[in-house]
Design a protein around this motif. Structure first.
Motif, PDB file in Angstrom:
ATOM      1  N   ILE A 292       0.812  -1.239   0.219  1.00  0.00           N
ATOM      2  CA  ILE A 292      -0.076   0.087  -0.052  1.00  0.00           C
ATOM      3  C   ILE A 292       0.883   1.119   0.008  1.00  0.00           C
ATOM      4  O   ILE A 292       1.684   1.683   0.886  1.00  0.00           O
ATOM      5  CB  ILE A 292      -0.893  -0.023   1.444  1.00  0.00           C
ATOM      6  N   ASP A 293       0.901   1.998  -1.009  1.00  0.00           N
ATOM      7  CA  ASP A 293       1.419   3.237  -0.951  1.00  0.00           C
ATOM      8  C   ASP A 293       0.727   4.470  -0.377  1.00  0.00           C
ATOM      9  O   ASP A 293      -0.370   4.359  -0.116  1.00  0.00           O
ATOM     10  CB  ASP A 293       1.755   3.773  -2.611  1.00  0.00           C
ATOM     11  N   ASN A 294       1.400   5.531  -0.223  1.00  0.00           N
ATOM     12  CA  ASN A 294       0.763   6.576   0.693  1.00  0.00           C
ATOM     13  C   ASN A 294       0.050   6.216   1.781  1.00  0.00           C
ATOM     14  O   ASN A 294      -0.893   7.100   2.393  1.00  0.00           O
ATOM     15  CB  ASN A 294      -0.325   7.168  -0.333  1.00  0.00           C
ATOM     16  N   TRP A 295       0.852   5.551   2.428  1.00  0.00           N
ATOM     17  CA  TRP A 295       0.205   4.968   3.945  1.00  0.00           C
ATOM     18  C   TRP A 295       0.084   6.174   4.769  1.00  0.00           C
ATOM     19  O   TRP A 295      -0.809   6.299   5.718  1.00  0.00           O
ATOM     20  CB  TRP A 295       1.114   3.711   4.603  1.00  0.00           C
ATOM     21  N   ALA A 296       1.188   7.009   4.905  1.00  0.00           N
ATOM     22  CA  ALA A 296       1.265   8.253   5.704  1.00  0.00           C
ATOM     23  C   ALA A 296      -0.044   9.153   5.747  1.00  0.00           C
ATOM     24  O   ALA A 296      -0.540   9.417   6.450  1.00  0.00           O
ATOM     25  CB  ALA A 296       2.518   9.013   5.641  1.00  0.00           C
ATOM     26  N   PHE A 297      -0.397   9.165   4.315  1.00  0.00           N
ATOM     27  CA  PHE A 297      -1.635  10.001   3.980  1.00  0.00           C
ATOM     28  C   PHE A 297      -2.910   9.361   4.691  1.00  0.00           C
ATOM     29  O   PHE A 297      -3.603  10.001   5.183  1.00  0.00           O
ATOM     30  CB  PHE A 297      -1.697  10.281   2.494  1.00  0.00           C
ATOM     31  N   TYR A 298      -3.057   8.086   4.192  1.00  0.00           N
ATOM     32  CA  TYR A 298      -4.267   7.518   4.788  1.00  0.00           C
ATOM     33  C   TYR A 298      -4.379   7.435   6.394  1.00  0.00           C
ATOM     34  O   TYR A 298      -5.371   7.932   6.813  1.00  0.00           O
ATOM     35  CB  TYR A 298      -4.157   6.180   4.197  1.00  0.00           C
ATOM     36  N   LEU A 299      -3.141   7.304   7.044  1.00  0.00           N
ATOM     37  CA  LEU A 299      -3.089   7.376   8.279  1.00  0.00           C
ATOM     38  C   LEU A 299      -3.761   8.893   8.935  1.00  0.00           C
ATOM     39  O   LEU A 299      -4.538   9.039   9.811  1.00  0.00           O
ATOM     40  CB  LEU A 299      -1.893   7.034   9.260  1.00  0.00           C
ATOM     41  N   ALA A 300      -2.975   9.849   8.227  1.00  0.00           N
ATOM     42  CA  ALA A 300      -2.983  11.193   8.815  1.00  0.00           C
ATOM     43  C   ALA A 300      -4.469  11.531   8.452  1.00  0.00           C
ATOM     44  O   ALA A 300      -5.353  12.354   9.229  1.00  0.00           O
ATOM     45  CB  ALA A 300      -2.086  12.167   8.054  1.00  0.00           C
ATOM     46  N   PHE A 301      -5.014  11.155   7.244  1.00  0.00           N
ATOM     47  CA  PHE A 301      -6.432  11.267   6.844  1.00  0.00           C
ATOM     48  C   PHE A 301      -7.429  11.109   7.789  1.00  0.00           C
ATOM     49  O   PHE A 301      -8.365  11.420   8.262  1.00  0.00           O
ATOM     50  CB  PHE A 301      -6.826  10.893   5.680  1.00  0.00           C
ATOM     51  N   SER A 302      -7.081   9.550   8.462  1.00  0.00           N
ATOM     52  CA  SER A 302      -8.013   8.933   9.401  1.00  0.00           C
ATOM     53  C   SER A 302      -7.982   9.762  10.804  1.00  0.00           C
ATOM     54  O   SER A 302      -9.125   9.742  11.188  1.00  0.00           O
ATOM     55  CB  SER A 302      -7.479   7.451   9.837  1.00  0.00           C
ATOM     56  N   PHE A 303      -6.763   9.926  11.236  1.00  0.00           N
ATOM     57  CA  PHE A 303      -6.851  11.097  12.592  1.00  0.00           C
ATOM     58  C   PHE A 303      -7.761  12.077  12.168  1.00  0.00           C
ATOM     59  O   PHE A 303      -8.366  12.718  13.029  1.00  0.00           O
ATOM     60  CB  PHE A 303      -5.381  11.410  12.754  1.00  0.00           C
ATOM     61  N   PHE A 304      -7.374  12.872  11.083  1.00  0.00           N
ATOM     62  CA  PHE A 304      -8.199  14.239  10.683  1.00  0.00           C
ATOM     63  C   PHE A 304      -9.761  14.089  10.849  1.00  0.00           C
ATOM     64  O   PHE A 304     -10.759  14.708  11.344  1.00  0.00           O
ATOM     65  CB  PHE A 304      -8.130  14.650   9.255  1.00  0.00           C
ATOM     66  N   ARG A 305     -10.212  12.829  10.277  1.00  0.00           N
ATOM     67  CA  ARG A 305     -11.510  12.517   9.985  1.00  0.00           C
ATOM     68  C   ARG A 305     -12.143  12.361  11.412  1.00  0.00           C
ATOM     69  O   ARG A 305     -13.196  12.771  11.652  1.00  0.00           O
ATOM     70  CB  ARG A 305     -12.034  11.292   9.036  1.00  0.00           C
ATOM     71  N   LEU A 306     -11.442  11.319  12.176  1.00  0.00           N
ATOM     72  CA  LEU A 306     -11.816  11.159  13.552  1.00  0.00           C
ATOM     73  C   LEU A 306     -12.062  12.556  14.439  1.00  0.00           C
ATOM     74  O   LEU A 306     -12.933  12.736  15.253  1.00  0.00           O
ATOM     75  CB  LEU A 306     -10.928  10.129  14.365  1.00  0.00           C
ATOM     76  N   ALA A 307     -10.963  13.445  14.376  1.00  0.00           N
ATOM     77  CA  ALA A 307     -10.916  14.522  15.026  1.00  0.00           C
ATOM     78  C   ALA A 307     -12.183  15.338  14.714  1.00  0.00           C
ATOM     79  O   ALA A 307     -12.915  15.843  15.443  1.00  0.00           O
ATOM     80  CB  ALA A 307      -9.734  15.419  14.785  1.00  0.00           C
ATOM     81  N   ALA A 308     -12.531  15.459  13.108  1.00  0.00           N
ATOM     82  CA  ALA A 308     -13.778  16.194  12.906  1.00  0.00           C
ATOM     83  C   ALA A 308     -15.288  15.554  13.391  1.00  0.00           C
ATOM     84  O   ALA A 308     -16.201  16.300  13.825  1.00  0.00           O
ATOM     85  CB  ALA A 308     -13.704  16.202  11.360  1.00  0.00           C
TER      86      ALA A 308
END
Length: 349
Positions: A292-308
């Motif tokens: 899986i490429d772009n794993w850091a983005f997917y993780l960061a996005f997950s934190f962002f969405r949960l925070a929202a």
């Protein structure tokens, strides 16, 4: 789920009106009705409904003004109805009521399942072999979900395919701004980075749960077998890596992060729990992909969405519409979640 009674309007049902309504809708349904609220379910209040004919579960929208597209209990009903009989275990859904005059908001009724829900990601109730089996089962069910043929189960129009992360970013940025109570610098930085680093659409589309985690899965009373995946409010047609990263993100969090349990700092090997690398590799094996490429983005996005999402819960508490007595405290976790995302961006790109 454990049951708790909270004396607030958001947690009360007109059981007489509900009983009269359901008698004509559910075969064999008979009153009187006793309703008790489950302590889980920050977003949509959920009740155990006890009657002389048997037990059920009722899940409703909270009353009051709601954010656009939030609390979509009708979507939950539709996706569980579509997945009945598939390799993804879901409760039997019985009736959707879109008439808000019955109890004050839209709701649906489903079967009451006897099983176990675990709230601690370290699974202290189990031994090492059992822990390994439970995480393996979660991995299996997630891969099964992402392998569902959405056309075949009648969900071809359940979401817009393509550009999933771009659309989700715009949605949750808007939801966050609409529920923002005070400026949070880390969230502002995270939003800016995500907007500047959205990955190109790779064409992957599957049915996604949107909140796939340990405590949204009910397991068999004695076996390491999932019997019901719950809380489908955020489900849609989207990118499968979003679900995988969301679950792995939560396992990176501290043991107590509001209503979510993480495994930060935990020696997983000593507990029989797979590492993130092992868990992702097992998923890739099941899905027939190499990496899986772009794993850091997917993780960061997950934190962002949960925070929202958590910011929305905090806003409802501020407005008096939250379904949990702990909702007001959750707002304190928004900043730390954004900081964890920024750490991922800095250290794992």
């Amino acid at each position: 789920m454990s049951e708790v009674k909270i004396p607030a309007a958001v947690d009360q049902l007109d059981t007489e009106k509900l009983s009269a309504y359901l008698k004509g809708k559910i075969p064999g349904f008979d009153g009187p009705v006793h309703a008790s609220k489950f302590s889980g379910g920050q977003s949509n209040p959920t009740f155990k409904i006890q009657t002389s004919a048997g037990n059920y579960v009722l899940r409703r929208q909270p009353p009051g003004k709601l954010l656009k597209s939030a609390h979509a209990v009708d979507r939950e009903f539709r996706v569980m109805q579509a997945l009945a009989g598939s390799d993804v275990p879901v409760p039997n859904v019985l009736h959707l009521c879109e008439d808000r005059d019955v109890i004050g908001s839209m709701f649906y009724l489903m079967e009451y399942c006897e099983g176990r829900i675990f709230w601690d990601a370290a699974l202290p109730e189990l031994n090492n072999g059992e822990r390994s089996a439970f995480y393996e089962e979660m991995n299996r069910v997630l891969a099964a979900l992402h392998s569902v043929n959405s056309d075949a189960v009648g969900l071809s129009d359940y979401g817009r395919p393509g550009n999933y992360f771009e659309r989700q970013f715009e949605r949750w940025q808007g939801q966050y701004r609409a529920s923002e109570l005070q400026p949070i610098s880390a969230m502002d930085q995270l939003i800016q980075w995500l907007g500047e680093n959205l990955p190109a659409d790779d064409g992957r589309v599957s049915l996604v749960h949107g909140d796939y985690r340990l405590d949204n899965i009910m397991f068999h009373p004695t076996e390491s077998r999932a019997i019901a995946v719950l809380d489908w409010e955020l489900s849609t047609l989207g990118h499968p890596f979003a679900d995988l990263a969301y679950q792995c993100m939560q396992l990176r969090m501290p043991a107590d992060s509001g209503n979510i349990s993480g495994l930060m700092g935990v020696d997983r090997h000593s507990l029989g729990i797979p590492t993130e690398r092992e868990y992702v590799a097992r998923y890739c094996e099941r899905m027939g992909i190499e990496r899986i490429d772009n794993w850091a983005f997917y993780l960061a996005f997950s934190f962002f969405r949960l925070a929202a999402i958590i910011q929305g819960v905090a806003k409802r508490a501020h407005d008096g519409n939250a379904s949990s007595k702990n909702a007001a405290k959750l707002g304190a976790f928004v900043g730390p979640l954004a900081t964890l995302a920024l750490d991922v961006i800095e250290n794992e790109q």
